[in-house]
Each structure stands twice: as structure tokens, then as C-alpha cells.
Design an enzyme around this catalytic site. Sequence first.
Site, PDB file in Angstrom:
ATOM      1  N   LEU A  27       0.769  -1.027  -0.055  1.00 19.04           N
ATOM      2  CA  LEU A  27      -0.085  -0.113  -0.046  1.00 19.04           C
ATOM      3  C   LEU A  27       0.768   1.305  -0.053  1.00 19.04           C
ATOM      4  CD1 LEU A  27      -2.837  -1.069   2.397  1.00 19.04           C
ATOM      5  CD2 LEU A  27      -3.071  -0.418   0.126  1.00 19.04           C
ATOM      6  N   LYS A  75       4.583   3.316   2.048  1.00 21.07           N
ATOM      7  CA  LYS A  75       5.494   3.452   3.103  1.00 21.07           C
ATOM      8  C   LYS A  75       5.233   4.745   3.906  1.00 21.07           C
ATOM      9  CE  LYS A  75       9.715   1.236   1.343  1.00 21.07           C
ATOM     10  NZ  LYS A  75       8.801   0.102   1.572  1.00 21.07           N
ATOM     11  N   GLY A 119       7.270   2.454   8.558  1.00 20.75           N
ATOM     12  CA  GLY A 119       7.374   1.152   8.003  1.00 20.75           C
ATOM     13  C   GLY A 119       6.558   1.122   6.922  1.00 20.75           C
ATOM     14  N   SER A 120       6.287   0.033   6.498  1.00 18.62           N
ATOM     15  CA  SER A 120       5.678  -0.162   5.153  1.00 18.62           C
ATOM     16  C   SER A 120       4.294  -0.967   5.366  1.00 18.62           C
ATOM     17  CB  SER A 120       6.401  -1.124   4.163  1.00 18.62           C
ATOM     18  OG  SER A 120       6.583  -2.405   4.770  1.00 18.62           O
ATOM     19  N   LYS A 165       0.777  -3.335   8.884  1.00 20.26           N
ATOM     20  CA  LYS A 165       1.961  -2.276   9.053  1.00 20.26           C
ATOM     21  C   LYS A 165       3.206  -2.850   9.621  1.00 20.26           C
ATOM     22  CE  LYS A 165       3.359   2.418   9.628  1.00 20.26           C
ATOM     23  NZ  LYS A 165       2.801   3.749   9.876  1.00 20.26           N
ATOM     24  N   ASP A 216       2.117  14.888  12.644  1.00 21.60           N
ATOM     25  CA  ASP A 216       2.159  14.589  11.188  1.00 21.60           C
ATOM     26  C   ASP A 216       0.816  14.727  10.382  1.00 21.60           C
ATOM     27  OD1 ASP A 216       3.493  12.097   8.662  1.00 21.60           O
ATOM     28  OD2 ASP A 216       3.260  14.250   8.708  1.00 21.60           O
TER      29      ASP A 216
HETATM   30  C1  LIG Z   1       2.055   4.156   4.310  1.00 25.01           C
HETATM   31  C2  LIG Z   1       0.624   4.117   4.011  1.00 25.01           C
HETATM   32  C3  LIG Z   1       0.309   2.706   3.627  1.00 25.01           C
HETATM   33  N1  LIG Z   1       0.450   4.618   2.708  1.00 25.01           N
HETATM   34  C4  LIG Z   1      -0.905   4.507   1.935  1.00 25.01           C
HETATM   35  N2  LIG Z   1      -1.867   3.780   2.425  1.00 25.01           N
HETATM   36  C5  LIG Z   1      -2.973   3.822   1.659  1.00 25.01           C
HETATM   37  C6  LIG Z   1      -4.083   3.031   2.288  1.00 25.01           C
HETATM   38  C7  LIG Z   1      -5.253   2.653   1.343  1.00 25.01           C
HETATM   39  N3  LIG Z   1      -6.099   1.962   2.037  1.00 25.01           N
HETATM   40  C8  LIG Z   1      -5.653   1.772   3.390  1.00 25.01           C
HETATM   41  N4  LIG Z   1      -6.083   1.446   4.491  1.00 25.01           N
HETATM   42  C9  LIG Z   1      -5.601   1.262   5.628  1.00 25.01           C
HETATM   43  C10 LIG Z   1      -4.364   1.849   5.627  1.00 25.01           C
HETATM   44 CL1  LIG Z   1      -3.291   2.047   7.206  1.00 25.01          CL
HETATM   45  C11 LIG Z   1      -3.711   2.525   4.659  1.00 25.01           C
HETATM   46  C12 LIG Z   1      -4.376   2.488   3.379  1.00 25.01           C
HETATM   47  N5  LIG Z   1      -3.042   4.095   0.194  1.00 25.01           N
HETATM   48  C13 LIG Z   1      -2.067   4.677  -0.209  1.00 25.01           C
HETATM   49  C14 LIG Z   1      -0.727   4.939   0.722  1.00 25.01           C
HETATM   50  F1  LIG Z   1       0.121   5.454   0.086  1.00 25.01           F
HETATM   51  C15 LIG Z   1      -0.316   4.705   5.034  1.00 25.01           C
HETATM   52  O1  LIG Z   1      -0.355   4.198   6.066  1.00 25.01           O
HETATM   53  N6  LIG Z   1      -0.622   6.133   4.868  1.00 25.01           N
HETATM   54  C16 LIG Z   1      -1.075   6.814   5.760  1.00 25.01           C
HETATM   55  C17 LIG Z   1      -2.638   6.831   5.519  1.00 25.01           C
HETATM   56  F2  LIG Z   1      -2.907   6.999   4.162  1.00 25.01           F
HETATM   57  F3  LIG Z   1      -3.011   5.591   5.984  1.00 25.01           F
HETATM   58  F4  LIG Z   1      -3.128   7.813   6.376  1.00 25.01           F
END
Ligand SMILES: CC(C)(Nc1nc(-c2c[nH]c3ncc(Cl)cc23)ncc1F)C(=O)NCC(F)(F)F
Length: 296
Positions: free
Chosen positions: A19, A21, A25-26, A46, A140
Site C-alpha cells: 500500500l 511506506k 514502516g511499510s 504495517k 504529522d
Molecule cells: C503508508 C501508507 C500505507 N500509505 C498508503 N496507504 C494507503 C491505504 C489505502 N487503504 C488503506 N487502509 C489502511 C491503511 Cl493503514 C492504509 C491504506 N493508500 C496509499 C498509501 F500511500 C499509509 O498508511 N498512509 C497513511 C494513511 F494513508 F493511511 F493515512
Amino acid sequence: YQEQLSLYEERHLRYISALGKGNFGSVELCRYDPLGDNTGELIAVKKLQPNKQSSMADFQREIQTTSSLHCDYIVKYLGICYSMGRLNVSLVMEYLPNGSLISYLEKNRENVSCRRLLLFASQICKGMEYLQSMRYVHRDLAARNILVASESLVKIADFGLTKIIPFDKDYYRVTKPGDSPIFWYAPESITESKFSHKSDVWSFGIVLHELFSYCEHNQNPKKLYLQKVGKDMQIASISMHLVSVLKDKWRLPAPQHCPQRVHSMMLKCWAFCPEERPSFTNLAEMIDTCIQDDRE
Ligand SMILES: CC(C)(Nc1nc(-c2c[nH]c3ncc(Cl)cc23)ncc1F)C(=O)NCC(F)(F)F
């Protein structure tokens, strides 16, 4: 109280895709499929990406933080998953299929009205009000860390940098500012590494700007600030130059088609002096008033 940590068994995890980084973490999209027949639920897992900035202790704190939050406007913690015996731990969260606010607004710009943006702003505000009630500062808050649950619900995510305000202070001082997103930072966070609910309010003002720019990449805060402070400097002087233009009362311009009353809310969030910034409670009231006025 110790949160009931629901345990996910690694042998039932089916990797689907990456999804993205986050801060430490990723995050991977997986299906938890104990029956092995693809009827299991989709989850976001994560994993700690050990690097210079992050450590297991930070990740454990992120797990502790995320598991303690119970709010409609904050991404749901589901549990943890041990791998390699109990050497590695992963954080399991609900998967929101509409993805991050940035990609959603870029994709659906024409059918997201001003009222809908105000609804999203109000939900983020209420999520931050809840976070404040738990004495957390997010540190953040940015559109990249907001997820879209549905066309009428967004949630705050990524608590990698979240800190608890000590009981005897109203701010948190960071010792090792990592690769900081300075264009979302309040001046005092840049110059003194001080973070508080009021510095989260500053970042919320930047999120308002991102919302009403529909997260358009050529209108993003970093680009607009760099145009103002010039790009030909090393990072240290960019942040000092940024603080000086802010001290001289320069602020991000209103996004195109942004209602005046929304831009004035942004300007309130960007009061140089933290005490002059509204609280998230005030902001939620102002936004709900805007939504009412829009109805008339
Ligand atoms: C690092 C991560 C994975 N990045 C992304 N998550 C998701 C994404 C799409 N659906 C999701 N559902 C749960 C979570 Cl934790 C992430 C996603 N989609 C695109 C992303 F770049 C992320 O955590 N970003 C912060 C957030 F977007 F969650 F606020």
C-alpha cells in the site's frame, strides 16, 4: 487499561499488494483467510522497517497509541501479528479501499462539492478533538495521512510520530527531528522542535488548504512555499527563511474557488502565536456553521 490485543496468526495471512511506506514502516494489503477459501477479510498490515530513524521501541509505541484510539474518525486498530516466533510484530488495521485523501480528491475532483470538503474537514477536526482529549499530539497531520472510508467519511491514520503530552506541560519537545515535513509545521515546531495541540491546529490549516486545492500537486503547500522562499538553498536555511516569511505575515494564498470564510479559518489556524490559534472544538463549530450557511 491494557487493550485486548487481538492476535492474527501469520500462517493465515495472504499477501496481496504493497500500500505504501509510512513514517516507520511499510503497509501491505493482506487477506486474513483462516478458512483458506478467500472469504477472509481484507486488512492493512504495517511492518516495522528498521532504519536510522525508526526503532522497535517507536513501533511498539505506535502500536500502543493506535490500539488505544476508539473514534469514528480514526483508522481502526484490529490487532497484531507475530512472525519469526515472536521476534517480529506487525500492526493490523482496517483496510479502507478508497485509499488516501490525496488520490481520492485527485481522482474524484469534479464530483466532490465544497460542502463535502467541509464535511471532511469537520470529521478531521473531530478526530483531532478526540486525539487531544487523549493528550496525544499527532505531529504529522497532512492530507497524505487521511484515509477515505466512503464518499462521506474520512479517517485520520499513521500515528508513527504521535506523542503524548507530559502531564506537567502543554507541549512536547522532540529531541531528534527526523526528516520533518516542515511545510506542515508551525513556526515553533521548526525553530524550537515544540509540538502541541496548537501546532496540530497549524497543520490542520494546511490540511484545509490541501482539501480546498483538491490536493492538486501544483498547488501543494511545499511547492507554494518553495516558490516563495526560493529553492536554491540547503534545507537548514529553507526552514529559517520559511519562518522569517511567516514572521513577516506572509501566508499561503487562498486556493482557487476557495470560499473566503474557509480561507479566513486557515488564517486563524496560522496565527504566528500558538495561543491565538483556535482550538479544534472552536474549529469544529466554525466549520459546522459554514456547512449550515451553505445549506441556506
Ligand atoms: C503508508 C501508507 C500505507 N500509505 C498508503 N496507504 C494507503 C491505504 C489505502 N487503504 C488503506 N487502509 C489502511 C491503511 Cl493503514 C492504509 C491504506 N493508500 C496509499 C498509501 F500511500 C499509509 O498508511 N498512509 C497513511 C494513511 F494513508 F493511511 F493515512
